[in-house]
Design a protein around this motif. Structure first.
Motif, short mmCIF file in Angstrom:
data_model
loop_
_atom_site.label_atom_id
_atom_site.label_comp_id
_atom_site.label_asym_id
_atom_site.label_seq_id
_atom_site.Cartn_x
_atom_site.Cartn_y
_atom_site.Cartn_z
N LYS A 140 36.60 3.71 64.10
CA LYS A 140 36.82 2.26 64.16
C LYS A 140 36.41 1.69 65.52
N ASN A 141 35.81 0.49 65.47
CA ASN A 141 35.65 -0.37 66.65
C ASN A 141 34.72 0.20 67.71
N ALA A 142 33.69 0.92 67.30
CA ALA A 142 32.70 1.48 68.23
C ALA A 142 31.53 0.51 68.37
N VAL B 226 38.85 -5.04 66.62
CA VAL B 226 37.84 -5.63 67.51
C VAL B 226 36.70 -4.63 67.69
N ALA B 227 35.50 -5.04 67.31
CA ALA B 227 34.33 -4.15 67.39
C ALA B 227 33.89 -3.95 68.84
N GLY B 228 33.21 -2.82 69.08
CA GLY B 228 32.55 -2.59 70.36
C GLY B 228 33.45 -2.18 71.50
N GLN B 229 34.61 -1.60 71.22
CA GLN B 229 35.52 -1.23 72.31
C GLN B 229 35.09 0.06 73.02
N TRP B 230 34.25 0.87 72.38
CA TRP B 230 33.79 2.11 72.99
C TRP B 230 32.39 2.41 72.51
N GLY B 231 31.82 3.56 72.90
CA GLY B 231 30.41 3.85 72.65
C GLY B 231 30.11 4.42 71.29
N THR B 232 29.99 5.74 71.18
CA THR B 232 29.52 6.35 69.95
C THR B 232 29.84 7.84 69.92
N ILE B 233 29.68 8.43 68.75
CA ILE B 233 29.62 9.89 68.59
C ILE B 233 28.14 10.22 68.46
N TRP B 234 27.62 10.95 69.44
CA TRP B 234 26.17 11.11 69.60
C TRP B 234 25.77 12.56 69.35
#
Length: 517
Positions: free
Chosen positions: A295-297, A271-279
């Motif tokens: 996965k799933n960011a 499931v996509a969009g479960q958390w933010g990002t590596i910034w």
């Protein structure tokens, strides 16, 4: 006459009421059926609540029954929680169930690793239906994982908590820009050295964890990192992220480093969009990621600048990014090199090289099989920041594949003077069915010297990559692939992403071809 009709209505009501029989319920301790004999609550982290699971109880007899007790075998000490007939608790009495009817029971749990069986880390209990000596049962089983938890501190009361903030910079008015999170420390009182992530147990991140300036976060092979919703990792100016994953020899991916969400249930696996990002903030440096799967960011990797040197700010090797709601790799004036990079299933683009910068990718597979038709594999653009041009200094793609479910896998957006790109021995899907780009100089694949020995998929049947299985992110190419034997071996100086040597006539993309059905 009117009084007579009123009398008839009242008489009919009394007669019907007198004929209505009340429900009767017999005590029952057996003959129930269940949707499951055992309810497995998927893996949970220590002291973190599970999802809610459902058990259905059936009365398949022709009698209305009253179950004397529905209870957890461990009673009030149980770490499981039940909801029966809309009531929460751990023991219920005289639960009525009509003939040939069913009942839903909802199950949750929160438990510490200390409560689990030390031999297998399982926590178990039973739901019992009957009385204390004669009952039917359904087993409950949960695997509990211990973890390091990294989260922002908080102050105040439960009605008005204030959470720790970390600074990202200042805005145009010199006001600080902050986000909820915490700075990683070498001497945290609970976790110890938070700038060295090992593979001894997973890490669970709440809010954004920030690598302070002049510090390096080192991640060992085999580490597992789980991000809660609206969480991620931030690499500060002059800070570095070094991921030291390695090739795995089993399906357990024992040496791969995996960054994903903290929902461990199977239904959340993709499931996509479960958390933010590596910034990566402007000025971060010497970032190297090897054998990392993200996965799933929302955005897999966000690179908002570079360190101002000719050394790449970010060096990617054997990196896979899947299921991002926006972009897999989003760079703004980035400086990136990549070898054996695979990206798929992103809502906008798999790779976006925006606001100019420097990019060099070799033997990479940029696929995109997102469920809508508006996504692409690659966006390359120059622009301006604060009215200052940000030229595309270099964007070199060698022995790469750009292919997905949409017709066009490239979006080249030239806004200024310097726009230096080069595709060498690449497989590119560009099905311009309406001849929209027929006169656009950027896409003249046959005559533009920016495209050397490239293979163009101009319709849905020719020059296909023949990936093994796109829904499961298996981008090994088959024997029929147009990418087979079509790479320039001059650039094939390293093994493929599965550590297989590239010899002789080499293949485009991150994988050597294999024979499969």
């Amino acid at each position: 006459m009117r009084n007579f009709f009123i009398f008839l209505i009242l008489l009919t009501t009394v007669i019907l009421s007198s004929c209505r029989s009340e429900f009767t319920f017999e005590p029952s301790i057996g003959n129930l059926a269940f949707s499951k004999d055992t309810v497995y609550l998927d893996t949970v982290f220590s002291n973190i609540g599970s999802s809610t699971y459902t058990l259905k109880v059936y009365n398949k007899t022709n009698k209305n029954i009253a179950i004397p007790k529905v209870r957890l075998a461990k009673g009030q000490a149980s770490k499981y929680r039940l909801m029966v007939d809309g009531l929460s608790g751990k023991e219920f009495e005289n639960i009525e169930l009509l003939a040939n009817d069913s009942l839903f029971i909802f199950v949750e749990m929160t438990s510490s690793i200390a409560d689990a069986n030390p031999a297998d880390f399982l926590y178990t209990d039973q739901i019992q239906f009957g009385d204390f000596t004669n009952f039917q049962k359904v087993e409950l089983v949960t695997l509990i994982q211990d973890a390091y938890f990294i989260y922002p501190s908080r102050s105040g009361s439960s009605a008005n908590y204030t959470y720790e903030q970390i600074q990202l910079g200042v805005d145009a008015n010199n006001n600080p820009i902050t986000i909820t999170g915490s700075n990683l420390s070498t001497s945290d009182p609970i976790n110890g050295n938070e700038l060295h992530w090992t593979n001894t147990k997973p890490y669970v991140i709440y809010g954004y964890a920030k690598i302070p300036g002049n510090q390096t976060l080192t991640v060992d092979a085999g580490a597992r990192v789980h991000f809660h919703a609206n969480s991620g990792l931030i690499v500060s100016e002059n800070a570095s992220l070094v991921v030291n994953g390695n090739h795995s020899t089993t399906d357990a991916l024992e040496n791969e480093v995996i960054f994903e969400g903290d929902r461990l249930e199977p239904q959340y696996r993709d499931v996509a969009g479960q958390w933010g990002t590596i910034w990566f903030l402007p000025g971060s440096k010497n970032n190297t990621l090897d054998h990392l799967t993200i996965k799933n960011a929302t955005v897999g990797l966000l690179i908002s600048g570079n360190d101002g040197t000719n050394i790449p700010t970010l060096d990617l090797k054997n990196t896979q990014i899947y299921n991002c709601t926006n972009v897999g790799i989003l760079a703004r004036t980035g400086n990136i090199t990549g070898k054996n990079v695979v990206v798929n299933n992103c809502g906008q683009a798999s790779l976006a090289c925006t606001f100019g910068g420097k990019y060099d990718f070799t033997h990479c597979t940029f696929a995109n099989y997102w469920s809508t038709p508006n996504q692409t594999c690659l966006v390359v653009s120059d622009d301006k920041i604060n009215n200052v041009p940000t030229p595309l200094e270099t964007a070199n793609f060698k022995n790469c594949i750009f292919y997905g479910s949409a017709n066009l896998s490239l979006a080249l957006q030239k806004n200024g003077m310097a726009f230096n790109y080069q595709f060498t021995n690449c497989l590119i899907k560009f099905f311009d069915s309406n001849n929209q780009y027929g006169s656009n100089a950027l896409y003249q694949f046959a005559t533009n010297p920016k495209f050397i020995n490239c293979i163009i998929g101009t319709n849905s049947t020719t020059n296909k990559p023949y990936f093994k299985n796109t829904p499961t992110n298996e981008f090994i190419i088959g024997e029929q692939s147009a990418a087979k034997g079509s790479a320039n071996p001059t650039f094939s100086t390293f093994n493929d992403i599965l550590n297989k040597p590239r010899t002789g006539s080499t293949d485009m993309g991150a994988y050597n071809y294999i024979i499969f059905n």
